[in-house]
Scaffold this active site. Sequence first.
Site: not given
Lengths: 258, 258
Positions: B16, B155, B166, B192, B196, B243, B247
């Site tokens: 993060r 990014r 995770k 989350n 965000e 993103t 994932e």
Amino acid sequence: MDFMKPETVLDLNNIRQALVRMEDTIVFDLIERSQFFLSPSVYSQSKFQLGDFKGLFLEWLLLQVEQTHSQVRRYEAPDETPFFPQQLKPSILPPLKYPKILANYSDEINVNQEILNFYVQQIVPQVSCNDAEQEENSGSVACCDVECLQALLRRIHFGKFVAEAKYQADPILYKQLIENRDIKGIEESITNSAVESKILERLVVKGESYGTDPTLKYSQNPQSKVDPKLIARLYKDYVIPLTKKVEVDYLLRRLEDE
Amino acid sequence: MDFMKPETVLDLNNIRQALVRMEDTIVFDLIERSQFFLSPSVYSQSKFQLGDFKGLFLEWLLLQVEQTHSQVRRYEAPDETPFFPQQLKPSILPPLKYPKILANYSDEINVNQEILNFYVQQIVPQVSCNDAEQEENSGSVACCDVECLQALLRRIHFGKFVAEAKYQADPILYKQLIENRDIKGIEESITNSAVESKILERLVVKGESYGTDPTLKYSQNPQSKVDPKLIARLYKDYVIPLTKKVEVDYLLRRLEDE
């Protein structure tokens, strides 16, 4: 800056505005560099196998980048000063016809080596976040250094436009100073201490403002990524004096172009 | 991020923090792009003579830059995703032995083309200072675009580290979701909303803070160089969803690596 319109380029207000904007780029680039360790191998001639190339690893990368950028016409622009003018590549973009803005010898005026030296010896050790090697980041560090150097080169050699504008504003004064080789007189005529103090003050505020996560500013009292006073000091000790050197060197030869 | 220490790379707090830092780079790069006109010729396949190359002029430059950066080992790093993996050059730096962090197939997961599309179609028209051509800046614009794209690529593909972290934190849950091809369930597990919202709020403040000359802030009420709300909107509409796509794509194949 619109180099197609010489009258706008030689307007001292426009030049000053462009210089102020370049401060942002330089501050951004130094902030990026501050993420990395010093990484001495980047500034070594012998750490990596560079074939026939004689120079620092950083210079090797600079050459590759200049070759690529020459292909998109970077070094035709009057505000660009390559390190390796003999090794550039032909452009794939059609040539531009820039109107004459600077004297014909202006490409011969450069302080590239001085800029590289103070960058490597003064800026890097003070800006990097740790003075150790970090092997796996050698490439990233060198890429970041190239950005910093290109921004500094452009900023400092912009002195040529300042010099030309000042010359055109008072050719009689300058002819006299030049004929007398009055370097001190030329330096005085191009120095504006009030403007210089303002630059330094502004750099401290920019360093704080751009280098600190603004959402943390009041809660956790975080430090700026690069010490803002350091940025001002680098300008005071290197950027401003080298800009003046460019201006003086340019003006001393100005009568060649009459 | 120290990719030599997988345990630090897969710590969600570190990830993060790295993502927050990358926001600065993206905001800086967009501010740089905002100096230039839209320059449609940069996004044309046919305006310039690119030899055998099939693609936009911007992609042509991207290829040259990737070739140079591959020589300094950029694409060996697990957080880099080249556009032209087949056309990279051998590195002049000695190879690094990164410990295994991501699954073996991770290089195959990429959304490069989607990023290029939204960059060219959405970001460029909204960020550039004028929607006209400015012939003499085609090279500068393309160089600036390459920086923006590289920052966005890094990014967005950093989602792979989020996904791996995770997965490792709850392999039983993910095995079940993956076996059931439960894309919606995977999406929910990686979303989350509070984080965000915070990202979007922070981007507005960063856009204002980094994009405004701080010495003018109170005197002349200047505008930020890039509309801060625009940066947040680009994240909301493109960066965050892409993103998540990275994932999900990564997690859906995760059992291949068991």
